[in-house]
Every structure is written in structure tokens, then in C-alpha cells.
Design an enzyme around this catalytic site. Sequence first.
Site, PDB file in Angstrom:
ATOM      1  N   GLY A  62       6.783  88.406 120.061  1.00 10.95           N
ATOM      2  CA  GLY A  62       5.224  87.621 120.357  1.00 10.95           C
ATOM      3  C   GLY A  62       4.410  87.310 119.379  1.00 10.95           C
ATOM      4  O   GLY A  62       3.327  86.840 119.182  1.00 10.95           O
ATOM      5  N   TYR A  83       4.467  70.252 119.845  1.00  8.43           N
ATOM      6  CA  TYR A  83       5.300  71.568 119.460  1.00  8.43           C
ATOM      7  C   TYR A  83       4.968  72.273 120.634  1.00  8.43           C
ATOM      8  O   TYR A  83       3.978  72.395 121.043  1.00  8.43           O
ATOM      9  CB  TYR A  83       4.668  72.071 117.990  1.00  8.43           C
ATOM     10  CG  TYR A  83       5.198  73.327 117.869  1.00  8.43           C
ATOM     11  CD1 TYR A  83       6.505  73.688 117.586  1.00  8.43           C
ATOM     12  CD2 TYR A  83       4.451  74.511 117.425  1.00  8.43           C
ATOM     13  CE1 TYR A  83       7.195  74.745 117.367  1.00  8.43           C
ATOM     14  CE2 TYR A  83       5.009  75.839 117.095  1.00  8.43           C
ATOM     15  CZ  TYR A  83       6.343  75.951 117.262  1.00  8.43           C
ATOM     16  OH  TYR A  83       7.030  77.017 116.824  1.00  8.43           O
ATOM     17  N   ARG A 124      15.670  81.669 128.423  1.00 11.37           N
ATOM     18  CA  ARG A 124      15.141  82.909 127.501  1.00 11.37           C
ATOM     19  C   ARG A 124      13.942  83.587 128.202  1.00 11.37           C
ATOM     20  O   ARG A 124      13.648  84.576 127.915  1.00 11.37           O
ATOM     21  CB  ARG A 124      14.634  82.143 126.324  1.00 11.37           C
ATOM     22  CG  ARG A 124      14.044  83.109 125.332  1.00 11.37           C
ATOM     23  CD  ARG A 124      13.886  82.624 123.818  1.00 11.37           C
ATOM     24  NE  ARG A 124      13.018  83.415 122.951  1.00 11.37           N
ATOM     25  CZ  ARG A 124      12.783  83.576 121.839  1.00 11.37           C
ATOM     26  NH1 ARG A 124      14.045  82.803 121.273  1.00 11.37           N
ATOM     27  NH2 ARG A 124      12.345  84.181 120.954  1.00 11.37           N
ATOM     28  N   GLY A 167       6.206  75.924 122.803  1.00  9.05           N
ATOM     29  CA  GLY A 167       6.997  77.234 123.083  1.00  9.05           C
ATOM     30  C   GLY A 167       8.109  77.079 124.094  1.00  9.05           C
ATOM     31  O   GLY A 167       8.110  76.070 124.781  1.00  9.05           O
ATOM     32  N   CYS A 203       3.303  81.395 121.155  1.00  9.05           N
ATOM     33  CA  CYS A 203       3.780  82.363 121.949  1.00  9.05           C
ATOM     34  C   CYS A 203       2.661  83.276 122.844  1.00  9.05           C
ATOM     35  O   CYS A 203       1.626  83.121 121.997  1.00  9.05           O
ATOM     36  CB  CYS A 203       4.466  83.653 121.231  1.00  9.05           C
ATOM     37  SG  CYS A 203       5.810  82.997 120.275  1.00  9.05           S
TER      38      CYS A 203
HETATM   39  P1  XMP Z   1       6.068  80.063 114.737  1.00  8.89           P
HETATM   40  O1  XMP Z   1       4.915  81.000 114.764  1.00  8.89           O
HETATM   41  O2  XMP Z   1       6.798  79.677 113.703  1.00  8.89           O
HETATM   42  O3  XMP Z   1       6.973  80.700 115.712  1.00  8.89           O
HETATM   43  O4  XMP Z   1       5.661  78.738 115.589  1.00  8.89           O
HETATM   44  C1  XMP Z   1       8.383  80.150 115.956  1.00  8.89           C
HETATM   45  C2  XMP Z   1       9.043  81.206 117.046  1.00  8.89           C
HETATM   46  O5  XMP Z   1       8.228  81.609 118.201  1.00  8.89           O
HETATM   47  C3  XMP Z   1       9.281  82.117 119.290  1.00  8.89           C
HETATM   48  N1  XMP Z   1       9.057  81.399 120.451  1.00  8.89           N
HETATM   49  C4  XMP Z   1       8.230  81.929 121.519  1.00  8.89           C
HETATM   50  N2  XMP Z   1       7.890  83.129 121.726  1.00  8.89           N
HETATM   51  N3  XMP Z   1       6.958  82.174 123.884  1.00  8.89           N
HETATM   52  C5  XMP Z   1       6.941  83.178 122.887  1.00  8.89           C
HETATM   53  O6  XMP Z   1       6.738  84.396 123.236  1.00  8.89           O
HETATM   54  C6  XMP Z   1       7.579  80.936 123.484  1.00  8.89           C
HETATM   55  O7  XMP Z   1       7.396  80.125 124.440  1.00  8.89           O
HETATM   56  C7  XMP Z   1       8.349  80.793 122.403  1.00  8.89           C
HETATM   57  N4  XMP Z   1       8.907  79.745 121.820  1.00  8.89           N
HETATM   58  C8  XMP Z   1       9.413  79.957 120.720  1.00  8.89           C
HETATM   59  C9  XMP Z   1      10.727  81.911 118.721  1.00  8.89           C
HETATM   60  O8  XMP Z   1      11.148  83.084 118.130  1.00  8.89           O
HETATM   61  C10 XMP Z   1      10.433  80.905 117.457  1.00  8.89           C
HETATM   62  O9  XMP Z   1      11.386  81.076 116.598  1.00  8.89           O
END
Ligand code: XMP
Length: 490
Positions: free
Chosen positions: A301, A386, A402, A388, A306
Site C-alpha cells: 500500500g 498513470y 491482482r 493503479g 494505491c
Molecule cells: P509508485 O508509488 O511508484 O508505486 O507509483 C508503484 C507500485 O504501486 C503498486 N500498485 C498498486 N498498489 N493499488 C495498490 O494498492 C493499485 O491499484 C496499484 N497499482 C500498482 C505496485 O506495487 C507498483 O509497483
Amino acid sequence: DGPFSEKLRVPEALTFDDVLLRPKESRVEPDDADVKSRVSKNVELNVPVLSAAMDTVTESEMAIEMARQGGLGVLHRNMEVDTMVDEIERVKRADELIIRDVVTANPEQTVREVDGMMARQGVSGAPVVDDDDEVLGIISGTDIRPYLEVGDKDEVREAMTDEVITATETVTAREALELMYEHKIERVPIVDEENHLTGLVTMQGVLQRREYGEAVRDEDGHLRVGVAVGPFETDRAVAADEAGADVLFIDCAHAHNLNVIDGAREIKESVDADVVVGNIGTREAAEDIVDFADGLKVGIGPGSICTTRVVSGSGMPQITAISQVADVATQHDVPVIADGGIRYSGDAIKSIAAGADAVMLGSYFAGTDEAPGRVITIEGKKYKQYRGMGSVGAMKSGDGSRYLKDDPQDEDEYVPEGVEAAKPYKGTLESELHQLVGGMQSGMGYVGAETIPAFKERSEFVRISPAGQQESHAHDVMITDEAPNYSPGE
Ligand code: XMP
């Protein structure tokens, strides 16, 4: 006291903004700090940075550039298995020393035909081969030009150079270059024992590879690539492994789920590539996985997009999470990757101090040219999308396993753990990485460590207060010029 009030005697968990690296005596100049590290038991990196397995961050274009710059791109898994195989092959074919799709000429073609063919294919010379691919000669623009003046219907056989300098499959870039200098030629056909063409090395290709002196390559000289696979996608994992993936990343929001561990174990037993398992955030999770994993990925998280922690009420602040996993991983000599929440180079190097061997970033790279998707303009400012991988948009366009529980029939049924957003457009990945790595080296200079292992050992944290945190950022000024590595809360 009862069992519930007991629960509130809670341990503290810290994240990036809670700590700073304690400056120490140093003779290390940042430029001399060596950032070589490992991502998994058998894969080394020249730059300890990975681009996230997200559909707005890493496809082949990003993966190629990441590997060229010394890091590793991890292809996302929101694509069909066939597409994934194509993407892996694209990375593996980039910057190849020996080109395999060679444009060849036939001795019976006319020089005019070959001239046109070379122009269309964008090459300036071609090996001449018979129907069995035996090399008979080589033809270039220089051979053709005099013929075009006088008799452009002549056969290639007449015009070609028939004393061909060739090499075998084992040739190195240096040997090929020496042959080219010695014989004043620009291309060397690669042949088997029977003089059949198997590939081609060109001067342009060798020089291009030289430009990327830090590139991370496999034993055959191909760029390295990471690939995300679901914990229950053994078929996808095997296909990625066969296509040449160097590291598979079990892509899961909660890898301390025992079914996920069973799936990951099965995948590990089915492939040759290294298998990194994640994400986890506690000592106990590390203990349950470390015996079979080639790397452990940490992050429950912390990511910028996220919402896992707010949606589920669960998570672990990242600095504490990394340190807990690293305590266990170090005892087994298994590398740790810190994934998510890194906004600045300072966060990246703090991750290493907390015990990580490499860092994975999504948001930091999402605005670059190499990230998938186009540049959009909002109120005169440029952005790239960008999102999630647990956002509604990403789950709808892929399988979203996932974060998905059951396959929803309509949009209201999704329980997303991520958002869809935009990042300011940033230009090339190379310049973003330059800032990131430069900042990390600077941190190594303040601590006085010349290598990543030395830095992990020597670095110490101090705890800071909200006032200290405020003092750390630019304050009491109005920023007039944007710095390439700092934008407060964009
Ligand atoms: P940053 O902070 O670099 O993080 O943008 C990228 C990482 O976030 C994770 N990730 C998610 N975690 N919901 C989450 O809780 C999502 O929708 C999501 N998409 C990505 C993942 O580990 C990524 O490398």
C-alpha cells in the site's frame, strides 16, 4: 487489561518522511559511488532501479531503455500471453550484436533490383547467398555505384565482392570491430561450419551497443527483462521463461496468502528464470517465502496510486516493511526490492539503507516518453496517464486478478484498490534516471559508502519530527524555477 486494549499497545512503523540518513565522515565523492546491486539471486544490475509492472509504465519500449541504462524493466501482465511473448522478444532483439533478420541478395538479381531493395529495407549492404544460404559474397553501395552508371542490368554476381570476411557465432563485439578496422569493412556475416549464413554484425550495431556501456545483458549479450506473472499463472510463467525472461515477478498485492505461496512455489519449480515473490511487508511473510524465492518484493500500500490501505485498512509503512523483510532475507542471501511510494531520489536511497537491494518505481517513470500512452494537455500543461493496476480502468482492460476477487459483471461490482491519474510529462527516461541515480549517489557520499553493500552496512537513520520534515522541504520561498528532481507535492 483485556485482549483488545492490549492490542493498542502497538509497535511503531515508519516510512520515508519519518527518517533521514545520518551524515557521516566521508571521503566518497558522489560520482565515485558505485550503485551496482542485485535484483535476484542470479541477476545483477548496474543501476539498482526497476520500472513497475504497470500498464501505464512498462512495456517493451520502457524495458529496453531501462536495461540499456543499467536497470530492469518489468513488463506488466495486462496483456495476452502471445503479446507478452512478443514483448519479451522485442527486448531481447534490441541492440543485438548479431542481427538475425538479415537482408540478403541473390547472385542472379540485377544490381538495380538490389539497389532498390537495399533502399527499401534501409540497409547499405547485404550478404549474397545462394538458395541454401551459403555465403557467396557481399555487396554494398560502393560495389553497386559504378554499375548503376554503365550497366544496371548486370547481375549481383558481377558486382559483388567475393572475398568475404566472416566470423562464427562466438564472435565478441571487440573481435568483430577489430576485423572491421583491419579489413576496412562495415559488416561481417556470421556463418556456421559449412559457410551458411546465420547472422550479421554491423559497425553501426557495435557502435550503438558501445553507447550503452552500463547496459544489463544476459549471457548471450541480450538486454535483460523482467516479467510479471500472476501467482496462479503457471502457463504464462512457463511461456515467459521460454521466451527468455530473466526474472519473473509473482505479481500479487498480498503474497503472504498461503494459496499464493503454493502457486509461487509451483511456478518456481516450473521455470529456469529467477522468481521474485511479492508483495509482502512483514518479517513473518519473509520467513514463509524466503526458502524458495530468488528475491522478495516489499510494499503493501505505499504506492502513489494505491488505495489499499484506506480501502482495506491494512498495510505497513514502507521503511519498517523493508527493514523487517531485509532482516530475514539477509540471513538467506536473498535480495530485497522496495516497491512503491518512492517520490524522490532520497526515498530510493533510504530504501537501500533500510535493507533493500533495489527499488521499483511507477509514478516516477510514468511521465516519460518510454512509458506507454500518449501525452495529454490539460490547461496548457502536458501529462501522461498513470493508473493503479487495481483501479477500475486497469481491472476492466486486463484480468485484474491482482486485486479482483470474483469476475464482476458490471462496473459497480468492482472494489478497486487504486486510482486513475495523470503525471506531468517528463521527457526521456534517461534524464529521469540520471536525476534519480545521481541523488542516490549523493546520499552515499553523505554517509561515506562507495558501494551498495557498504552503504547498507554503514548507513544509520535519525527519526525526524513533522517540524524536521517541513524543514527538509523548500520552505518560506516561492519557487521560481522548476528543479529537475524536485516538485513539492505535484
Ligand atoms: P509508485 O508509488 O511508484 O508505486 O507509483 C508503484 C507500485 O504501486 C503498486 N500498485 C498498486 N498498489 N493499488 C495498490 O494498492 C493499485 O491499484 C496499484 N497499482 C500498482 C505496485 O506495487 C507498483 O509497483
